[in-house]
Design an enzyme around this catalytic site. Structure first.
Site, short mmCIF file in Angstrom:
data_model
loop_
_atom_site.label_atom_id
_atom_site.label_comp_id
_atom_site.label_asym_id
_atom_site.label_seq_id
_atom_site.Cartn_x
_atom_site.Cartn_y
_atom_site.Cartn_z
N GLN A 70 0.82 -1.21 0.00
CA GLN A 70 0.00 0.00 0.00
C GLN A 70 0.86 1.26 0.00
O GLN A 70 1.85 1.35 0.73
CB GLN A 70 -0.93 0.01 1.21
N ASP B 275 -9.20 -9.26 -0.79
CA ASP B 275 -8.73 -7.92 -1.14
C ASP B 275 -8.39 -7.93 -2.63
O ASP B 275 -7.22 -7.87 -3.02
CB ASP B 275 -7.51 -7.55 -0.29
N CYS C 1 -10.41 -1.60 -3.09
CA CYS C 1 -9.92 -0.31 -3.62
C CYS C 1 -10.82 0.17 -4.75
O CYS C 1 -10.55 1.18 -5.38
CB CYS C 1 -8.47 -0.45 -4.09
#
Length: 376
Positions: free
Chosen positions: A207, A304, A331
């Site tokens: 990240q 994710d 995201c």
């Protein structure tokens, strides 16, 4: 603070607006997006200091050795001196690199003619360790004068732990190639996230906003029970959240299709001396389908996926495994919303959405949702 190239760059929609304004716009967008699910959308978690947060920087160069960012929807380089999202040392390193390229007459790649060497420079920074990894992306596997180049750069910036030459001969917009040569150091840096140590290479998914990532992971994992027998971490990358979440589980299985990421994940496992986690190199959907056919037991599932979201086959397989909890980190809230609606058809419900501002001044939002079965 004011960005003078905001209109040309286009990367930061709200950079010249008050930060509170951007947070309110994102709150409104999330409320509208998740309204059909009739669940509570919590206020977005912002940053105290929303500048200089990027620990990954990519720049291109023009024929005049000016470095910059691409103009929106083009490959025209917009020169800059300091980006408000970069830390000052990162931009100082890039400025020095541009100077050295010019000094040593290193050619800049011409996308139209497919000639020249240097295509990009990628910088990675350890927010806690303060280590830097410099990756020179070139169309040429030979970097003449690399020893002098590295010596000069490291002498000026001793925080640079490694310099890598990445060879990319493809005539595409993809930044990195598959082949790399270590010019200086070990080819990677390390950083600390949620009290664990992680190896970061040029290809690693990590990240870009360290502090907000810690806040997101802490909140996400707090939603899971304190004791879990078997935990799946799908789309696991270099194993960050699975390793951090292993504190709650007796057994963790991480799944990632990128072999280099799996290699880093196993290194991270060894560095942190966590023995009850294993990493498998497999496509997340394929793994879940096979697990469903074998009637494997899993108590909780972390997913994710990339911005494009998950797949219908993954969701169907996940539901058939019947884990008590599914923790979905996204995201891409739009594709997450699509996936949540499909999960709902398979009997999984959610009550809260937790948005995080991992990319201040842009339109992007990261969201966390915990799902559970209706009958649980």
């Amino acid at each position: 603070m004011n960005c003078t190239i905001a209109k040309k760059c286009g990367g930061c929609a709200y950079i010249n607006n008050p930060y509170a304004y951007s947070l309110e716009k994102k709150n409104q967008a999330m409320q509208k997006l998740f309204a059909p699910l009739h669940i509570k959308v919590h206020p977005i978690v912002g940053m105290k200091d929303p500048y200089g947060y990027r620990n990954k920087v990519i720049v291109a160069f023009n024929k005049n050795y000016e470095y910059g960012l691409y103009e929106e929807n083009s490959h025209r380089v917009i020169p800059y001196t300091h980006c408000l999202l970069h830390d000052e040392e990162s931009d100082a390193i890039i400025q020095k690199i541009a100077f050295l390229f010019k000094k040593y007459h290193v050619s800049i790649y011409d996308e139209k003619r497919h000639r020249g060497d240097i295509r990009h420079v990628l910088l990675r920074r350890g927010a806690v360790s303060k280590q830097y990894l410099v990756t020179i992306v070139s169309a040429n596997p030979v970097f003449k004068g690399s020893k002098n180049f590295c010596n000069s750069l490291v002498k000026t910036f001793p925080h640079i732990q490694s310099i890598v030459l990445n060879i990319n001969k493809r005539q595409t917009s993809i930044v990195l190639g598959q082949e790399e040569k270590v010019l200086y150091g070990k080819g990677y840096i390390v950083d600390t996230l949620c009290n664990l140590t992680f190896k970061i290479s040029s290809q690693s998914f990590y990240q870009i906003n360290h502090d907000q990532c810690e806040a997101l992971y802490t909140k996400a994992l707090s939603l899971l029970p304190d004791t879990i027998d078997t935990l799946y971490d799908t789309y696991c990358g270099i194993g960050t959240i699975g390793l951090i979440g292993s504190r709650k589980a007796k057994q963790v299985i991480g799944i990632e299709r990128n072999k280099d990421a799996i290699k880093d994940a196993n290194t991270n496992k060894k560095m942190n001396k966590i023995n009850h986690i294993s990493f498998l190199c497999d496509d997340a959907t394929d793994f879940m389908v096979k697990a469903a056919r074998s009637h494997e037991h899993v108590d909780a599932l972390i997913m994710d996926p990339p911005r494009s979201g998950s797949t219908s086959a993954f969701i169907k397989a996940a539901a058939s495994l019947s884990p008590q909890y599914i923790l979905y980190i996204s995201c891409g809230p739009e594709t997450q919303m699509r996936d949540l609606q499909l999960f709902k058809k398979y009997g999984y419900v959610s009550h809260d959405v937790y948005p995080f501002d991992l990319f201040p001044h842009t339109k992007h939002v990261e969201t966390v949702v915990l799902m559970s079965r209706k009958d649980k």
